[in-house]
Design a protein around this motif. Structure first.
Motif, PDB file in Angstrom:
ATOM      1  N   LEU A 199       0.659  -1.083   0.262  1.00 20.17           N
ATOM      2  CA  LEU A 199       0.472  -0.160   0.025  1.00 20.17           C
ATOM      3  C   LEU A 199       1.268   1.349  -0.169  1.00 20.17           C
ATOM      4  CD1 LEU A 199      -2.875  -0.902   2.174  1.00 20.17           C
ATOM      5  CD2 LEU A 199      -3.117  -1.383   0.193  1.00 20.17           C
ATOM      6  N   HIS A 200       1.502   1.586  -1.043  1.00 19.55           N
ATOM      7  CA  HIS A 200       2.329   2.328  -1.233  1.00 19.55           C
ATOM      8  C   HIS A 200       1.541   3.440  -1.313  1.00 19.55           C
ATOM      9  CE1 HIS A 200       5.901   0.016  -2.615  1.00 19.55           C
ATOM     10  NE2 HIS A 200       5.282  -0.787  -3.010  1.00 19.55           N
ATOM     11  N   LEU A 201       2.324   4.841  -0.545  1.00 17.12           N
ATOM     12  CA  LEU A 201       1.255   6.203  -0.319  1.00 17.12           C
ATOM     13  C   LEU A 201       2.194   7.717  -0.703  1.00 17.12           C
ATOM     14  CD1 LEU A 201       1.506   6.048   3.702  1.00 17.12           C
ATOM     15  CD2 LEU A 201      -0.546   6.358   1.600  1.00 17.12           C
ATOM     16  N   LEU A 249      -8.384   4.723  -0.435  1.00 24.63           N
ATOM     17  CA  LEU A 249      -7.140   5.026  -1.041  1.00 24.63           C
ATOM     18  C   LEU A 249      -7.026   3.486  -1.857  1.00 24.63           C
ATOM     19  CD1 LEU A 249      -4.466   6.192   1.206  1.00 24.63           C
ATOM     20  CD2 LEU A 249      -6.424   7.741  -0.921  1.00 24.63           C
ATOM     21  N   PHE A 250      -6.889   2.253  -1.785  1.00 26.89           N
ATOM     22  CA  PHE A 250      -6.635   1.204  -2.572  1.00 26.89           C
ATOM     23  C   PHE A 250      -7.303  -0.348  -2.919  1.00 26.89           C
ATOM     24  CE2 PHE A 250      -3.019   2.857   0.238  1.00 26.89           C
ATOM     25  CZ  PHE A 250      -2.098   3.180  -0.212  1.00 26.89           C
ATOM     26  N   PRO A 251      -7.440  -0.671  -3.688  1.00 31.95           N
ATOM     27  CA  PRO A 251      -8.028  -1.900  -3.991  1.00 31.95           C
ATOM     28  C   PRO A 251      -8.581  -2.760  -2.452  1.00 31.95           C
ATOM     29  CG  PRO A 251      -6.066  -2.058  -5.307  1.00 31.95           C
ATOM     30  CD  PRO A 251      -6.182  -1.222  -4.035  1.00 31.95           C
ATOM     31  N   PRO A 252      -9.862  -2.606  -2.308  1.00 33.98           N
ATOM     32  CA  PRO A 252     -10.422  -3.267  -0.994  1.00 33.98           C
ATOM     33  C   PRO A 252      -9.368  -4.946  -1.070  1.00 33.98           C
ATOM     34  CG  PRO A 252     -11.979  -2.839  -2.565  1.00 33.98           C
ATOM     35  CD  PRO A 252     -10.864  -2.751  -3.185  1.00 33.98           C
ATOM     36  N   LEU A 253      -9.526  -5.426  -1.895  1.00 32.73           N
ATOM     37  CA  LEU A 253      -8.576  -7.227  -1.946  1.00 32.73           C
ATOM     38  C   LEU A 253      -7.224  -6.613  -0.532  1.00 32.73           C
ATOM     39  CD1 LEU A 253      -9.562  -9.338  -4.867  1.00 32.73           C
ATOM     40  CD2 LEU A 253     -10.676  -9.307  -2.155  1.00 32.73           C
ATOM     41  N   ASP A 254      -6.526  -5.844  -1.133  1.00 31.37           N
ATOM     42  CA  ASP A 254      -5.141  -5.217  -0.154  1.00 31.37           C
ATOM     43  C   ASP A 254      -5.667  -5.061   1.119  1.00 31.37           C
ATOM     44  OD1 ASP A 254      -3.899  -6.420  -2.991  1.00 31.37           O
ATOM     45  OD2 ASP A 254      -3.737  -4.025  -4.065  1.00 31.37           O
TER      46      ASP A 254
END
Length: 164
Positions: free
Chosen positions: A65-67, A110-115
């Motif tokens: 989960l790169h910001l 911010l990120f895909p739900p599976l991640d």
């Protein structure tokens, strides 16, 4: 898949053994009560380490989960570091727990739900630290009274304002 099936079978076996023995706290191992007091502190410290590491990378809770190194990413990384610091020291641990849950919710935006689903364990950690506290003085009475935070802010301060 084998691990999930084996875990489910083991849990079912322990559940039925507990029911057959009619003992909610089975197995009663002698070291469990001694561990109860230190467990929240150990959990908080072990949670603080990856939070601080993730915050300085900056990633949100996990490496995938790169910001990015933009102002928003650095700000969220700083918040992660502060949550980790609160968990390490025990200062404002209840507030830090709430912020950690908000970070998980934000990750879903911010990120895909599976991640992000792989990071739901942070919510469990936050709930435990919120309810029990980082430092449980007694196993039977884990959290201080509702006004415990007032003494940390200032002995003279009260919720209704500054009273002298």
């Amino acid at each position: 898949m084998f691990t999930v099936i084996a875990t489910a079978l083991a849990l079912a076996a322990f559940y039925f053994a507990q029911r057959m023995l009619d003992d909610r706290h089975w197995p009663r191992l002698p070291f469990f009560p001694r561990m109860a007091i230190g467990a929240p502190t150990l959990l908080a410290v072990q949670a603080a380490i990856p939070l601080i590491y993730s915050g300085v990378q900056p990633v949100l809770l996990a490496p995938q989960l790169h910001l990015g190194r933009n102002p928003g990413g650095l700000f969220l990384g700083a918040i992660e570091v502060l949550v980790g610091f609160c968990f390490l020291t025990g200062i404002w641990d209840r507030i830090a727990s709430a912020v950690l849950v908000l970070l998980v919710v934000l990750a879903f935006l911010l990120f895909p739900p599976l991640d992000v689903l792989a990071q739901l364990h942070w919510v469990g950690i936050a709930i435990v630290i919120f309810a029990i506290g980082r430092q449980a003085p007694e196993a039977g009475r884990p959290r201080r009274d509702a006004g415990w935070w007032e003494a940390r802010v200032s002995p003279q301060m009260r919720w209704s304002g500054c009273e002298r």
